[in-house]
Every structure is written in C-alpha cells, then in structure tokens.
Scaffold this motif. Sequence first.
Motif, PDB file in Angstrom:
ATOM      1  N   GLY A 190       0.791  -1.225   0.000  1.00 53.13           N
ATOM      2  CA  GLY A 190       0.000   0.000   0.000  1.00 53.13           C
ATOM      3  C   GLY A 190       0.823   1.275   0.000  1.00 53.13           C
ATOM      4  N   GLU A 191       2.146   1.147  -0.162  1.00 50.62           N
ATOM      5  CA  GLU A 191       3.047   2.297  -0.251  1.00 50.62           C
ATOM      6  C   GLU A 191       2.869   3.294   0.899  1.00 50.62           C
ATOM      7  N   PRO A 192       3.088   2.855   2.142  1.00 50.01           N
ATOM      8  CA  PRO A 192       2.953   3.776   3.268  1.00 50.01           C
ATOM      9  C   PRO A 192       3.952   4.926   3.164  1.00 50.01           C
ATOM     10  N   LEU A 193       3.523   6.083   3.587  1.00 54.13           N
ATOM     11  CA  LEU A 193       4.321   7.313   3.576  1.00 54.13           C
ATOM     12  C   LEU A 193       4.616   7.851   2.177  1.00 54.13           C
ATOM     13  N   ALA A 194       3.971   7.319   1.170  1.00 47.44           N
ATOM     14  CA  ALA A 194       4.213   7.789  -0.200  1.00 47.44           C
ATOM     15  C   ALA A 194       3.896   9.280  -0.325  1.00 47.44           C
ATOM     16  N   TYR A 231       7.556   4.169  -6.223  1.00 46.47           N
ATOM     17  CA  TYR A 231       7.728   4.160  -4.766  1.00 46.47           C
ATOM     18  C   TYR A 231       8.812   3.181  -4.306  1.00 46.47           C
ATOM     19  N   TYR A 232       8.729   1.927  -4.709  1.00 49.59           N
ATOM     20  CA  TYR A 232       9.643   0.910  -4.202  1.00 49.59           C
ATOM     21  C   TYR A 232      11.062   1.081  -4.742  1.00 49.59           C
ATOM     22  N   TYR A 233      11.193   1.509  -5.985  1.00 51.21           N
ATOM     23  CA  TYR A 233      12.515   1.758  -6.548  1.00 51.21           C
ATOM     24  C   TYR A 233      13.151   2.988  -5.897  1.00 51.21           C
ATOM     25  N   PHE A 234      12.328   3.956  -5.545  1.00 51.38           N
ATOM     26  CA  PHE A 234      12.794   5.152  -4.843  1.00 51.38           C
ATOM     27  C   PHE A 234      13.374   4.765  -3.479  1.00 51.38           C
ATOM     28  N   LEU A 235      12.642   3.941  -2.721  1.00 52.87           N
ATOM     29  CA  LEU A 235      13.140   3.480  -1.422  1.00 52.87           C
ATOM     30  C   LEU A 235      14.411   2.646  -1.590  1.00 52.87           C
ATOM     31  N   GLU A 236      14.401   1.778  -2.583  1.00 51.25           N
ATOM     32  CA  GLU A 236      15.576   0.935  -2.818  1.00 51.25           C
ATOM     33  C   GLU A 236      16.804   1.779  -3.124  1.00 51.25           C
ATOM     34  N   PHE A 237      16.644   2.847  -3.880  1.00 51.64           N
ATOM     35  CA  PHE A 237      17.765   3.732  -4.197  1.00 51.64           C
ATOM     36  C   PHE A 237      18.432   4.225  -2.917  1.00 51.64           C
ATOM     37  N   PHE A 238      17.639   4.693  -1.967  1.00 46.79           N
ATOM     38  CA  PHE A 238      18.206   5.211  -0.720  1.00 46.79           C
ATOM     39  C   PHE A 238      18.827   4.105   0.125  1.00 46.79           C
ATOM     40  N   ILE A 239      18.237   2.939   0.118  1.00 46.48           N
ATOM     41  CA  ILE A 239      18.809   1.816   0.872  1.00 46.48           C
ATOM     42  C   ILE A 239      20.162   1.432   0.273  1.00 46.48           C
ATOM     43  N   ARG A 240      20.236   1.386  -1.042  1.00 43.56           N
ATOM     44  CA  ARG A 240      21.499   1.036  -1.708  1.00 43.56           C
ATOM     45  C   ARG A 240      22.588   2.067  -1.428  1.00 43.56           C
ATOM     46  N   LYS A 241      22.225   3.339  -1.459  1.00 44.05           N
ATOM     47  CA  LYS A 241      23.229   4.383  -1.219  1.00 44.05           C
ATOM     48  C   LYS A 241      23.662   4.382   0.243  1.00 44.05           C
ATOM     49  N   PHE A 242      22.727   4.101   1.147  1.00 41.81           N
ATOM     50  CA  PHE A 242      23.098   3.972   2.555  1.00 41.81           C
ATOM     51  C   PHE A 242      24.040   2.779   2.745  1.00 41.81           C
TER      52      PHE A 242
END
Length: 167
Positions: free
Chosen positions: A40-44, A66-77
């Motif tokens: 449900g893409e919480p916090l979108a 949404y999910y690719y956006f979150l993944e981008f930040f996880i990968r950079k972290f």
Amino acid sequence: MKKLIRLAVLVIIGAVIFNFSSQTYEQQSLVPLLERLLPGEPLAGLLAPIEVSYWGTPISIETKGYYYFLEFFIRKFAHLFLFGCLAAALFHVLVLARPRRIWPVVCLSFAGTALYALLDEYHQLLTGGRTPMLKDVGLDMIGASFALVISVLLYKIRKRKEKTRLS
C-alpha cells in the motif's frame, strides 16, 4: 588473538562487499521484499515531494516509482555503511602496530578504503547488469570519513582511560 579477530573482521567485510558487487542488479533487487514488507506504499504522500539528482538523473517517486525510490536510498546507505565498516576495520588492524602518531594510520586507512572502493567499481564494470559510478566511490569515502572520525575518537578515549588507569 585480538589481531586475528580484527583481521578476520576486515576480511569478512571485504568479502561481503565483493559478494554484493558480484551480483547483478536483478539478483540483489530489494523491490520484491519492499513490496511484501510495505504494501500500500505507506508514507508515499510524505515522500512524494522529495527529489534528488544522481548523475544528472532525477530520482523521485514520480520518476522511479515508490519501491525503486526506497531501494535507491537503501542502496546508497549501504555504500556509506559498508565502506565505513571497512575503513574502521582497516584502522583497527593498522593501529595494532601501536604507532606514536595516529594520523598516518588514518591516512593509510582512508587510502586503502579508497583503493578498495575504486576496485569495487571496476569489479562492477566486469559484472553484468551493473553500472560502475565514481559518485558511488564518493559515497564510499564519505562513509569511510565518518567511520574514521568515530574510530579515532574512540581510540583516543580508550588510550586516555588506559593512561589514567596506569597512573
């Protein structure tokens, strides 16, 4: 024994980084996991206005989803974290030589981490489905810098405590 443990930690961190770089994007994609964990893409709505530029490409929920956006930040972290761990581990191995001055150890740790980061991006060039980027090396070195600052502070605190205990 302490030397062996520190060396083992350094080798394990290097191996983890190498393993991640050996995988294609599809093999290590977090999108299916994120879709299961965050239905449900919480916090979108909260994240929708955020946009960053990475190598001239806008990264946002609108451009990537949404999910690719979150993944981008996880990968950079992950870049920041793993190379920070590598720099700290290298520092703790090199400092075992008990130098009189700590700064050469910091410089060697930083340089060693930078070399590994460059080799890691080269390794990604040889791995199918991966894109090596110098900006990732920059992220790696930011993570290394933070970790080395923390490592030096903790080292100095520990040395001070040892000095006062012996006095």
